[in-house]
Scaffold this active site. Structure first.
Site, PDB file in Angstrom:
ATOM      1  CB  THR A  31      -0.967  -0.122   1.329  1.00  0.00           C
ATOM      2  OG1 THR A  31      -1.853  -1.116   1.200  1.00  0.00           O
ATOM      3  CG2 THR A  31      -1.732   1.298   1.371  1.00  0.00           C
ATOM      4  CG  HIS A 179      -5.146  -8.016   2.312  1.00  0.00           C
ATOM      5  ND1 HIS A 179      -4.298  -8.581   3.330  1.00  0.00           N
ATOM      6  CD2 HIS A 179      -4.715  -6.788   2.470  1.00  0.00           C
ATOM      7  CE1 HIS A 179      -3.822  -7.806   4.010  1.00  0.00           C
ATOM      8  NE2 HIS A 179      -3.620  -6.708   3.350  1.00  0.00           N
ATOM      9  CG  ASN A 182      -0.521  -7.442   6.686  1.00  0.00           C
ATOM     10  OD1 ASN A 182       0.285  -8.354   7.653  1.00  0.00           O
ATOM     11  ND2 ASN A 182      -0.050  -6.905   5.900  1.00  0.00           N
ATOM     12  CE1 TYR A 184      -5.722  -3.076   7.245  1.00  0.00           C
ATOM     13  CE2 TYR A 184      -4.227  -4.527   6.274  1.00  0.00           C
ATOM     14  CZ  TYR A 184      -4.532  -3.125   6.679  1.00  0.00           C
ATOM     15  OH  TYR A 184      -3.559  -2.209   6.819  1.00  0.00           O
ATOM     16  CG  ASN A 239      -4.266  -3.260  11.466  1.00  0.00           C
ATOM     17  OD1 ASN A 239      -4.013  -2.030  11.808  1.00  0.00           O
ATOM     18  ND2 ASN A 239      -4.153  -3.439  10.408  1.00  0.00           N
TER      19      ASN A 239
END
Length: 367
Positions: A31, A179, A182, A184, A239
């Site tokens: 990103t 995805h 991480n 999410y 995160n």
């Protein structure tokens, strides 16, 4: 050992299902927050510069407005966005390189200021990120306690992933990567730390896997399974992640993925990004024991460690993120033993415009 010996396997061709790759070096999804208001800018040139790789995986694209959690990140939830992505796909395909689009829902790693009507971000459970702040349209803000999704709301998000896959197909992408890493939304469902549900999507590992399984099943009605990859981060704490049963969870997930015939399993096995320190990190060798398809390693690899992983048979492919940021011709540098540019200061990763994005020269043109 000369450079050609080091790179014998890493730079060799690989058939990923029905998709021939010219080498095993992959551009990892990174990103960059470079997209302006229309959520797409400069990206065609950026990815074309890196098209000597065997495969490119784009930075994550959100699958809906609800999925947004980063400033200036791309999306794939409107026909206009699909049309915009075509310029990226065409630029990469002009170099005869396949390109996958990574599909993303930020889950609790978002903020009400990103959401329509100022609604709270959603998550499997109402557990907020234990972090200092999140970058939002309003500037730095404290993390909020997300709204726990109702059971009947989950099907709509599964459909959003499926629709995003359809739009990616319209844009001409060769495939998509889910995805699941991480911290999410998908990762939040997988991990016991963030999933405290008591319905069919929570509790047991089988139930926590259900959301990802439904997403893949829905996508296979749009794309061939061998054009779908999945990314996991079993060792990461980013995160505010990391569960005591991480090894059992992620090896179970990898085993379940065998039923689909996926393009690959993309594992962030390295510790360069973060490590939860809840036990010995899971290795690619452990995933190789339970997953029968192609395995892609990621996170902190060098040319030498990448070659070693492939030589040992632990991985088929290795993706590079940070090295590709400042070395668009990374494959050529590997092949010729050319020195690498220094890693970019992380403060410069996220910016609009060309500087620090598409202005890194190839070695041959700068020497």
């Amino acid at each position: 050992m000369n450079n050609q010996t080091i790179s014998a396997q890493l730079l060799s061709p690989f058939n990923m299902g029905d998709l021939p790759l010219k080498n095993r070096v992959v551009v990892a999804p990174v990103t960059r927050s470079t997209v302006g208001e229309k959520r797409l800018r400069f990206m065609a040139k950026y990815y074309a510069q890196r098209a000597s790789a065997g495969l490119i995986i784009t930075e994550a694209a959100v699958i809906s407005h609800q999925a947004i959690g980063w400033l200036n990140s791309p999306g794939i939830y409107t026909e206009e966005q699909a049309e915009d992505w075509k310029q990226v796909v065409n630029a990469v395909h002009s170099h005869k390189t396949p390109i996958f689009l990574q599909l993303w829902h930020c889950g609790r790693a978002s903020h009400s200021s990103f959401q329509q009507n100022g609604q709270l971000p959603v998550a499997p459970s109402a557990i907020k990120v234990n972090g200092d702040y999140i970058h939002t349209p309003l500037g730095k803000q404290a993390y909020e306690t997300p709204k726990a999704l109702e059971t009947e709301e989950i099907a709509a998000i599964v459909q959003d992933f499926s629709q995003a896959a359809q739009l990616a197909k319209i844009a001409g992408f060769d495939g998509v990567e889910i995805h699941g890493a991480n911290g999410y939304l998908i990762d939040e469902f997988l991990q016991s730390k963030t999933n405290h549900r008591t319905d069919k999507y929570g509790g047991s590992i089988e139930n926590r896997y259900r959301f990802l399984g439904e997403i893949i099943t829905a996508m296979t009605k749009v794309l061939s399974p061998n054009r779908i990859g999945v990314r996991l981060s079993p060792n990461g704490s980013y995160n505010d992640m990391g569960s005591s049963d991480f090894r059992e969870t992620f090896l179970y997930v990898a085993q379940q993925l065998n039923q689909y015939g996926l393009a690959y399993l993309h594992v962030m096995d390295g510790l360069a990004f973060s490590f939860h320190e809840l036990g010995n990190p899971i290795t690619l060798a452990e995933f190789r024991q339970v997953f029968t398809g192609p395995i892609m390693g990621n996170c902190g690899y060098t040319q030498e460690t990448a070659e070693a992983a492939i030589e040992k048979g632990d991985a088929d492919l290795i993706s590079f993120g940070r090295l590709f940021i400042s070395n668009p011709d990374l494959v050529e540098r590997f092949a010729n033993g050319w020195p690498l540019n220094p890693l970019v200061d992380r403060k410069l990763w996220y910016r609009l415009g060309e500087e620090g994005y598409i202005d890194f020269p190839a070695y041959a043109s700068s020497s």
